[in-house]
Design a protein around this motif. Sequence first.
Motif, mmCIF file in Angstrom:
data_model
loop_
_atom_site.group_PDB
_atom_site.id
_atom_site.type_symbol
_atom_site.label_atom_id
_atom_site.label_comp_id
_atom_site.label_asym_id
_atom_site.label_seq_id
_atom_site.Cartn_x
_atom_site.Cartn_y
_atom_site.Cartn_z
ATOM 1 N N LYS A 9 35.229 24.725 29.379
ATOM 2 C CA LYS A 9 36.606 24.562 28.918
ATOM 3 C C LYS A 9 36.634 24.073 27.479
ATOM 4 O O LYS A 9 35.779 23.288 27.069
ATOM 5 N N ARG A 10 37.649 24.536 26.728
ATOM 6 C CA ARG A 10 37.878 24.093 25.347
ATOM 7 C C ARG A 10 39.314 24.433 25.005
ATOM 8 O O ARG A 10 39.730 25.580 25.185
ATOM 9 N N LYS A 11 40.078 23.464 24.491
ATOM 10 C CA LYS A 11 41.513 23.624 24.237
ATOM 11 C C LYS A 11 42.172 24.117 25.522
ATOM 12 O O LYS A 11 42.061 23.466 26.543
ATOM 13 N N ASN A 12 42.837 25.273 25.508
ATOM 14 C CA ASN A 12 43.434 25.791 26.743
ATOM 15 C C ASN A 12 42.630 26.955 27.316
ATOM 16 O O ASN A 12 43.107 27.657 28.202
ATOM 17 N N ALA A 13 41.441 27.182 26.808
ATOM 18 C CA ALA A 13 40.596 28.286 27.271
ATOM 19 C C ALA A 13 39.729 27.838 28.440
ATOM 20 O O ALA A 13 39.207 26.721 28.456
ATOM 21 N N ILE A 14 39.578 28.735 29.409
ATOM 22 C CA ILE A 14 38.719 28.487 30.566
ATOM 23 C C ILE A 14 37.763 29.664 30.689
ATOM 24 O O ILE A 14 38.199 30.814 30.782
ATOM 25 N N ALA A 15 36.460 29.378 30.678
ATOM 26 C CA ALA A 15 35.446 30.424 30.773
ATOM 27 C C ALA A 15 34.656 30.256 32.062
ATOM 28 O O ALA A 15 34.122 29.184 32.341
ATOM 29 N N GLN B 210 38.134 30.097 22.941
ATOM 30 C CA GLN B 210 37.391 30.828 23.972
ATOM 31 C C GLN B 210 35.898 30.773 23.707
ATOM 32 O O GLN B 210 35.101 30.622 24.627
ATOM 33 N N ALA B 211 35.497 30.872 22.432
ATOM 34 C CA ALA B 211 34.067 30.781 22.101
ATOM 35 C C ALA B 211 33.528 29.400 22.460
ATOM 36 O O ALA B 211 32.407 29.273 22.984
ATOM 37 N N GLY B 212 34.308 28.360 22.213
ATOM 38 C CA GLY B 212 33.898 27.007 22.591
ATOM 39 C C GLY B 212 33.776 26.851 24.091
ATOM 40 O O GLY B 212 32.867 26.188 24.589
ATOM 41 N N ALA B 213 34.695 27.479 24.832
ATOM 42 C CA ALA B 213 34.642 27.417 26.296
ATOM 43 C C ALA B 213 33.421 28.152 26.824
ATOM 44 O O ALA B 213 32.764 27.691 27.762
ATOM 45 N N VAL B 214 33.105 29.304 26.220
ATOM 46 C CA VAL B 214 31.925 30.085 26.635
ATOM 47 C C VAL B 214 30.657 29.283 26.362
ATOM 48 O O VAL B 214 29.757 29.221 27.203
ATOM 49 N N THR C 279 29.168 18.262 26.997
ATOM 50 C CA THR C 279 30.363 17.431 26.957
ATOM 51 C C THR C 279 31.591 18.300 26.711
ATOM 52 O O THR C 279 31.608 19.097 25.784
ATOM 53 N N ARG C 280 32.614 18.120 27.525
ATOM 54 C CA ARG C 280 33.854 18.870 27.367
ATOM 55 C C ARG C 280 34.637 18.275 26.206
ATOM 56 O O ARG C 280 34.911 17.078 26.177
ATOM 57 N N ASP C 281 34.994 19.093 25.214
ATOM 58 C CA ASP C 281 35.789 18.650 24.076
ATOM 59 C C ASP C 281 37.235 18.530 24.549
ATOM 60 O O ASP C 281 37.904 19.526 24.784
ATOM 61 N N ALA C 282 37.722 17.310 24.701
ATOM 62 C CA ALA C 282 39.010 17.063 25.347
ATOM 63 C C ALA C 282 40.210 17.231 24.415
ATOM 64 O O ALA C 282 41.340 17.048 24.835
ATOM 65 N N ARG C 283 39.981 17.591 23.144
ATOM 66 C CA ARG C 283 41.104 17.711 22.213
ATOM 67 C C ARG C 283 41.954 18.933 22.535
ATOM 68 O O ARG C 283 41.444 20.045 22.618
#
Length: 163
Positions: A44-50, A108-112, A138-142
């Motif tokens: 997960k990153r921002k609102n993206a889920i991979a 999305q790239a961050g989530a991947v 670590t999940r980036d919670a921002r």
Amino acid sequence: MSETHAPETRGLEALQALATPTAVAQSAREPKRDAQGRAYATGKRKNAIARVWIKPGKGKITVNGRDQTVYFARPVLRMMIAQPLEVAGRLGEFDVDVTVTGSGLSGQAGAVRHGIAKALSDYEPALRAALKPHGFLTRDARVVERKKYGRAKARRSFQFSKR
């Protein structure tokens, strides 16, 4: 005097005895794989889920049914999703299949990247020590701050007019 030191050594030995089983338990983590020999993880990153599946292969990365070069056209994004594989020294050893939704291409790239790192640590628990210091697990919670009423955006006010 020797009697006063005896309880301390027993206490120290007891602490060392307690410390060793946890070290053994961490190194003895079992790999999590399904019936087809794949490891699954959610990044997960921002609102993206991979949703990421990795399996031994030739290094092909597929994102939403398309090749990574088509989906992530910018080289920076492709470099970003390959980072966990490079750090682990497993570049070209795993086929990665990804389904990603939400946010923009950067999120999305961050989530991947997060999903690949988690899947690698599930497939091969020994790699966790290599991935953790780089922050890949670590999940980036921002996330984006919500818009407030009486304001143009989250914090921006409307333009002030004196007259």
